[in-house]
Enzyme design. Structure first.
Site, PDB file in Angstrom:
ATOM      1  N   ASP A 115      33.592  66.078  11.117  1.00 35.48           N
ATOM      2  CA  ASP A 115      34.949  66.650  11.261  1.00 35.48           C
ATOM      3  C   ASP A 115      35.479  67.697  10.572  1.00 35.48           C
ATOM      4  OD1 ASP A 115      36.370  63.268  10.770  1.00 35.48           O
ATOM      5  OD2 ASP A 115      35.498  64.192  12.429  1.00 35.48           O
ATOM      6  N   LYS A 142      38.107  63.054   0.796  1.00 31.66           N
ATOM      7  CA  LYS A 142      38.233  63.130   2.076  1.00 31.66           C
ATOM      8  C   LYS A 142      36.635  62.974   2.619  1.00 31.66           C
ATOM      9  CE  LYS A 142      39.684  65.434   6.070  1.00 31.66           C
ATOM     10  NZ  LYS A 142      38.812  65.178   6.867  1.00 31.66           N
ATOM     11  N   CYS A 168      33.724  95.571  37.786  1.00 32.92           N
ATOM     12  CA  CYS A 168      34.036  95.989  38.810  1.00 32.92           C
ATOM     13  C   CYS A 168      34.118  97.318  38.780  1.00 32.92           C
ATOM     14  CB  CYS A 168      35.550  95.563  39.028  1.00 32.92           C
ATOM     15  SG  CYS A 168      36.871  96.309  37.544  1.00 32.92           S
ATOM     16  N   CYS A 171      39.508  91.937  40.167  1.00 36.54           N
ATOM     17  CA  CYS A 171      38.099  92.074  38.982  1.00 36.54           C
ATOM     18  C   CYS A 171      37.491  90.433  39.151  1.00 36.54           C
ATOM     19  CB  CYS A 171      38.484  92.384  37.553  1.00 36.54           C
ATOM     20  SG  CYS A 171      36.745  92.460  36.182  1.00 36.54           S
TER      21      CYS A 171
END
EC number: 6.5.1.2
Length: 673
Positions: free
Chosen positions: A33, A119, A403, A424
Site C-alpha cells: 500500500d 498507519k 521511423c 510513426c
C-alpha cells in the site's frame, strides 16, 4: 516541461491501472500500500503543479478497480471508503493544517486537535453491525463497493460478533494484517512477497479453515454512523466493545508534537512486529470532520504522513531509448537487477538528454536508483568515486529509432521528439490505445492486449487500420489464438462498426494531437461545428503565417494544430478516416441548453432505418439529453423503430410519450435550426 508532465501523467495512470488490476482483480499485488500510495501522491503533486494536464487524466478519482471474476459477492459500504491524501515532508503536513484551518475559518488562537495514529500496512475492511450483531464484513474494493468476506472474517482473532449498547446500524472500519512471526511461518509454503500481500491473499481464501490457520490480525480505527463527538471517543468505545485498537496514539493540538510522534514511531517501528508505512493525522472533532467533508477520493480531515522512500546502488548496463505516444524520445537506464523495497528493479528513467549530461551518467557507472512513487524508478545520482576507465558516454540518437524521422526539440522544451506522429509505428500502439479510449471512439473490446496483439501481427499499423480490421480478419483464424473466440471476435467487429459514427469533438480528441484534450477538442468542435469546416480551416492555417482565434484555446494548442496538419502522413490518415467514419456535427452550447430535450431521458428501441442506434444516441446527447437503455418512470421519450419489443409496451403502461423515427429526425432538425 508541460509535455514531460503529460508523459509522466500517462505513465502514472498506466502504473496505477496495472497495480489496481493486480490487487483488486487478481489478488496478486506486486507492491505494498505504501508503494501504491506514493504513485497516487506523485500524481496529485503533478496535477497541482501542472493543472493544464488535467484534461489528459483518463484515470481520475480512482480509489480502486472492481474485482473481476470475483469469488465473493459485491456489497456497498454505508459511506465510501476513501483513500487518504499523503504527506512526505513536514512542509506537506503544515500545508494540510493550513488548508484545514482555512476551510474551517479558524482564528489563529482557535484550537485544532489532531489524532495521531499508526498507519497499518495491511488490507482495509469494514464490519457492519445491525442491532449490535455482526452481519457483514467487506473489503474496501473500489471504495464504494467491496467483497463480502463475512465467512472468513468470522475467524479473525478478537473480532466481536456482538456489541452491547451499540447504535442500531454501525459500520466499523479497520485493517487486516499479518505479524512478522506469522508471515515467516507461512513463507515456506506460500509464495507471498510480504506480510501485506499475505494478509490480502489469505482473507480471500475459499476455505475458512485455511484463513484460520493463517493467524491473521486486525485493528479497528473508526466507526461510521456513530454519534461520538471526537475520534478519541470512537477509539475509546471501540476498545470497550472489545475491538483490537492500536494503543500507540497521540492527541495533540501542536504540530511539533505530532511530528515528534512521527519521528519516534519511524525510529522504533522495527520493534513493532508488524508493518506500518506511516502515521495518520486526523482532525479529532467529528463535527469538524463533517464540515470538511471529502474530495472525490480523499477526506479533507485526514492525511497520511508516509515514511521516506528507499534507494539502492547498482550498475548501469546500458541506455536505451523509447518513443512514447506523443513522440517524446525518453532515455531508459537498463540496470543490473536490484531489490529496492521488496521489488526487483531492472529499468529506471533517465528523464532526458539534459539530465544525462547534467549528472554525467555513463554506461558502466554505479548509479543511485530511487523508488519514490515513480512510474518506473529514477536514476538520481552517479557514484563517480568508483567510476572505471571502461565507462562510455551515451550518444543520443538524432533520428527516431522507429521511423527514422529527424528528432526535433521545440523552443523552451528539453525533450526530443519524433514529429511523424500518425505515421510513426513506435507511436502507433499508444496512439491506437488513445484513439479507442472512452473519450475517443470508445471501442469496447479493443483493449491494450488486443491492440498489442493486432500491432504485433501487422494487422494494425495506424489508427485508420482499425476500420480495415474486419476485412483482414476474414483470412485469419483467431480461434486458435489465446484469449480469442468466435464470440469475442464477433463482439469486437460489432463494436468497431458502432464506433464508425462519432461526434466531432470525440473524433478530434481521439487523434491525440498535442495539447488537445477533451476540453480543447470540445471547444474546437463547437467553433467549427462540422468536420468539413474544421478540416478546411486547418489546411488554410498551414498555408499562412496568420493564426486563428478559438475561444478558450491557447497559443500552444493552435500551434499544435498547425503542426499536426503540416505533416503529410497525418493528412493521409485523416483522409482515410473521414472516408470510413460518419463524423457527426457538433451542437453549440446554446443549442444543447435550449433544445426541447435538454436534460430529458430518452430511450431508443427497435430497428432504425435512416441511422444506426449509435448515431441516434449521439444525436440525443449532443442536444443535452440523457440516453438510457431501459424504460422507467423517469423516461421522457421513447423513440420506436420497427419491431420495438417490450420497451414499447412498458412505455405505454407508464404513459411515456412514444414517437417514430421520422418524428425524431424532425425533432433533431428543429433543435439544430
Amino acid at each position: 516541461m508541460l509535455e514531460q508532465a503529460r508523459r509522466r501523467l500517462a505513465g502514472l495512470n498506466a502504473k496505477l491501472r496495472h497495480h489496481d488490476m493486480l490487487y483488486h482483480g487478481l489478488d496478486a499485488p506486486e507492491v505494498t500500500d505504501h508503494q501504491y500510495d506514493l504513485l497516487v501522491q506523485e500524481k496529485k503533486r503533478l496535477l497541482d503543479e501542472f493543472p493544464d494536464i488535467r484534461q489528459y487524466d483518463d484515470y481520475a478519482d480512482v480509489v480502486g478497480t472492481p474485482k473481476i471474476d470475483s469469488r465473493f459477492p459485491k456489497v456497498q459500504h454505508l459511506e465510501p471508503m476513501l483513500s487518504l491524501e499523503n504527506a512526505f515532508t513536514v512542509q506537506d503536513v503544515e500545508k494540510f493544517i493550513t488548508r484545514v484551518r482555512r476551510f474551517l475559518e479558524l482564528q489563529p488562537d482557535d484550537i485544532l486537535e489532531l489524532s495521531c495514529e499508526l498507519k497499518m500496512d495491511g488490507m482495509s475492511f469494514s464490519a457492519l453491525y445491525h442491532g449490535g450483531k455482526l452481519t457483514r464484513v467487506a473489503t474496501r474494493g473500489n471504495g464504494h463497493f467491496g467483497e463480502d468476506i463475512t465467512t472468513n472474517a468470522m475467524v479473525l482473532r478478537g473480532l466481536p460478533h456482538q456489541l452491547d449498547s451499540a447504535p442500531e446500524v454501525l459500520e466499523v472500519r479497520g485493517e487486516i494484517y499479518m505479524h512478522h512471526e506469522d508471515f515467516e511461518k507461512l513463507r515456506g509454503s506460500c509464495n507471498f512477497a510480504n506480510p501485506r500481500n499475505a494478509a490480502a491473499g489469505s482473507i480471500r481464501q475459499l476455505n475458512q479453515k485455511i484463513v484460520e490457520e493463517r493467524n491473521l490480525s486486525y485493528v479497528a480505527y473508526s466507526a461510521v454512523n456513530s454519534t461520538f463527538a471526537t475520534q478519541q471517543e470512537i477509539l475509546k468505545q471501540l476498545d470497550e466493545w472489545g475491538f483490537h485498537t492500536n494503543k500507540q496514539v497521540l492527541f495533540t493540538d501542536k504540530i511539533e508534537e505530532a511530528i515528534a510522534f512521527y519521528n519516534s514511531v519511524y525510529t522504533t517501528r522495527s520493534a513493532l512486529g508488524y508493518d506500518i508505512d506511516g502515521v495518520v493525522y486526523k482532525v479529532n472533532s467529528i463535527n469538524f470532520q463533517k464540515l470538511l467533508g471529502a474530495t472525490g477520493k480523499s477526506p479533507r480531515w485526514a492525511i497520511a504522513h508516509k515514511f521516506p522512500s528507499t534507494e539502492a546502488r547498482t550498475k548501469l548496463l546500458d541506455i536505451t531509448v523509447q518513443v512514447g505516444r506523443t513522440g517524446v524520445v525518453t532515455p531508459i537506464a537498463e540496470l543490473e537487477p536490484i531489490n529496492i523495497g521488496g521489488v526487483m528493479v531492472s529499468r529506471a528513467s533517465l528523464h532526458n538528454l539534459n539530465e544525462i549530461e547534467r549528472k554525467d551518467v555513463r554506461i558502466g557507472d554505479l548509479v543511485i536508483v530511487k523508488r519514490a512513487g515513480e512510474v518506473i524508478p529514477q536514476v538520481v545520482d552517479v557514484d563517480k568515486t568508483l567510476r572505471s576507465s571502461g565507462t562510455q558516454k551515451f550518444v543520443f540518437p538524432s533520428h527516431c529509432p522507429s521511423c527514422g524521422s529527424k528528432l526535433h526539440r521545440e523552443p523552451g522544451e528539453v525533450a526530443l521528439r519524433c514529429v511523424a506522429e500518425l505515421s510513426c509505428k513506435a507511436q502507433a500502439l499508444e496512439r491506437v490505445k488513445h484513439f479507442v479510449s472512452r473519450d475517443g471512439l470508445n471501442i469496447m473490446g479493443l483493449g491494450a492486449k488486443q491492440i498489442e496483439f493486432f500491432c504485433n501481427h501487422g494487422l494494425i499499423g495506424s489508427i485508420a487500420d482499425i476500420f480495415s480490421l474486419e476485412e483482414k480478419l476474414h483470412g485469419i483464424n483467431l480461434d486458435t489464438e489465446h484469449g480469442w473466440g468466435e464470440k469475442s471476435v464477433a463482439n469486437l467487429i460489432a463494436a468497431i462498426r458502432n464506433s464508425a459514427t462519432v461526434r466531432l469533438s470525440n473524433f478530434i480528441f481521439a487523434l491525440g494531437i498535442r495539447f488537445i484534450g477533451v476540453g480543447a477538442a470540445k471547444l474546437i468542435a463547437e467553433h467549427y461545428r462540422s468536420y468539413k469546416n474544421w478540416h478546411q480551416a486547418m489546411l488554410a492555417l498551414t498555408e499562412t503565417h496568420d493564426t486563428v482565434q478559438i475561444r478558450g484555446l491557447g497559443e500552444k494548442s493552435i500551434s499544435s494544430l498547425k503542426a499536426f496538419f503540416s505533416v503529410q502522413g497525418n493528412l493521409e490518415v485523416l483522409e482515410s478516416l473521414s472516408a470510413k467514419l460518419n463524423i457527426l456535427d457538433e451542437a453549440s452550447p446554446a443549442q444543447r441548453g435550449s433544445s426541447a430535450i435538454s436534460g430529458k431521458t430518452v430511450v431508443f428501441t427497435g430497428t432504425l432505418e435512416s441511422m444506426s442506434r449509435t448515431e441516434a444516441k449521439l444525436q440525443a446527447e449532443s442536444l443535452g439529453a440523457k440516453v438510457a437503455n431501459s424504460v422507467s418512470a423517469n423516461t421522457w421519450l421513447l423513440v420506436a423503430g420497427s419491431n420495438p419489443g417490450s420497451k414499447h409496451e412498458k412505455a405505454l403502461s407508464l404513459n411515456v410519450r412514444v414517437i417514430d423515427e421520422q418524428t425524431w429526425v424532425k425533432m433533431v432538425e428543429d433543435a439544430r435550426s
